[in-house]
Design an enzyme around this catalytic site. Structure first.
Site, PDB file in Angstrom:
ATOM      1  N   GLU A  58      30.133 -27.239  53.012  1.00 20.69           N
ATOM      2  CA  GLU A  58      29.875 -28.352  52.100  1.00 20.69           C
ATOM      3  C   GLU A  58      30.976 -28.478  51.051  1.00 20.69           C
ATOM      4  O   GLU A  58      31.360 -29.585  50.671  1.00 20.69           O
ATOM      5  CB  GLU A  58      28.525 -28.175  51.382  1.00 20.69           C
ATOM      6  CG  GLU A  58      27.324 -28.209  52.311  1.00 20.69           C
ATOM      7  CD  GLU A  58      26.892 -26.818  52.768  1.00 20.69           C
ATOM      8  OE1 GLU A  58      25.693 -26.643  53.021  1.00 20.69           O
ATOM      9  OE2 GLU A  58      27.742 -25.909  52.875  1.00 20.69           O
ATOM     10  N   CYS A  90      23.367 -23.620  50.208  1.00 17.47           N
ATOM     11  CA  CYS A  90      23.063 -22.444  49.385  1.00 17.47           C
ATOM     12  C   CYS A  90      23.010 -22.872  47.909  1.00 17.47           C
ATOM     13  O   CYS A  90      23.326 -24.009  47.562  1.00 17.47           O
ATOM     14  CB  CYS A  90      24.126 -21.361  49.590  1.00 17.47           C
ATOM     15  SG  CYS A  90      25.740 -21.746  48.854  1.00 17.47           S
ATOM     16  N   CYS A  93      26.375 -24.149  46.439  1.00 21.46           N
ATOM     17  CA  CYS A  93      26.693 -25.492  46.931  1.00 21.46           C
ATOM     18  C   CYS A  93      25.801 -26.544  46.280  1.00 21.46           C
ATOM     19  O   CYS A  93      26.268 -27.628  45.943  1.00 21.46           O
ATOM     20  CB  CYS A  93      26.561 -25.554  48.448  1.00 21.46           C
ATOM     21  SG  CYS A  93      27.903 -24.716  49.296  1.00 21.46           S
ATOM     22  N   TRP A 129      26.623 -29.367  34.518  1.00 17.85           N
ATOM     23  CA  TRP A 129      27.850 -28.875  33.889  1.00 17.85           C
ATOM     24  C   TRP A 129      28.448 -29.890  32.928  1.00 17.85           C
ATOM     25  O   TRP A 129      28.790 -29.562  31.794  1.00 17.85           O
ATOM     26  CB  TRP A 129      28.848 -28.484  34.974  1.00 17.85           C
ATOM     27  CG  TRP A 129      30.112 -27.903  34.440  1.00 17.85           C
ATOM     28  CD1 TRP A 129      30.293 -26.628  33.974  1.00 17.85           C
ATOM     29  CD2 TRP A 129      31.376 -28.558  34.315  1.00 17.85           C
ATOM     30  NE1 TRP A 129      31.581 -26.456  33.567  1.00 17.85           N
ATOM     31  CE2 TRP A 129      32.272 -27.627  33.764  1.00 17.85           C
ATOM     32  CE3 TRP A 129      31.828 -29.842  34.607  1.00 17.85           C
ATOM     33  CZ2 TRP A 129      33.601 -27.940  33.510  1.00 17.85           C
ATOM     34  CZ3 TRP A 129      33.151 -30.144  34.356  1.00 17.85           C
ATOM     35  CH2 TRP A 129      34.015 -29.197  33.812  1.00 17.85           C
TER      36      TRP A 129
END
Length: 137
Positions: A58, A90, A93, A129
């Site tokens: 990804e 995951c 990702c 973020w």
């Protein structure tokens, strides 16, 4: 969690499955990803496994898309080699995909339970973020 029903992009799954079947060989490349850009193009990639933490498929597809001038992705799916089918992203990702594409749709599930969900559904109450960066002055 705001679960909405989104159509499953079967062409995208087939593209990832084809790459997994034909390009994933040995232990270095075990996953393939396919992403649909906003303009309709399909970009594919494979993971680059390394014991130091090589990138997942990804993440490689994000770079491959940028190299092709596709900076907005609509939908993504990962498929495992050896006919493992669709594999969910995951945690790392999920966070990266959310930060790059907060409206991204992700295909998850297995066999007859394949479905498309928003990345925000896979990472509820998430840390964004960009929301925690100081504005450059």
């Amino acid at each position: 969690m705001t679960t909405q029903i989104h159509p499953v992009d079967h062409e995208l799954i087939q593209a990832a499955a084809h790459v997994a079947r034909t390009r994933c060989q040995g232990d270095n490349h075990t996953m393939a990803a396919a992403a649909r850009a906003r303009d309709g193009r399909i970009i594919t990639a494979v993971n680059a496994y390394h014991f130091t933490g090589g990138p997942c498929a990804e993440l490689v597809v994000i770079g491959a898309a940028a190299a092709q001038g596709a900076y907005e992705l609509d939908t993504i799916v990962a498929v495992g080699d050896r006919d493992r089918g669709v594999v969910p992203p995951c945690g790392r990702c999920r966070q990266v995909l959310l930060d790059y594409f907060p409206a991204l749709k992700v295909i998850v599930g297995e066999h007859h339970r394949i479905r498309t969900v928003l990345i925000t559904d896979l990472l509820p109450e998430s840390y964004i973020w960009a929301d925690h960066q100081l504005d450059a002055e």
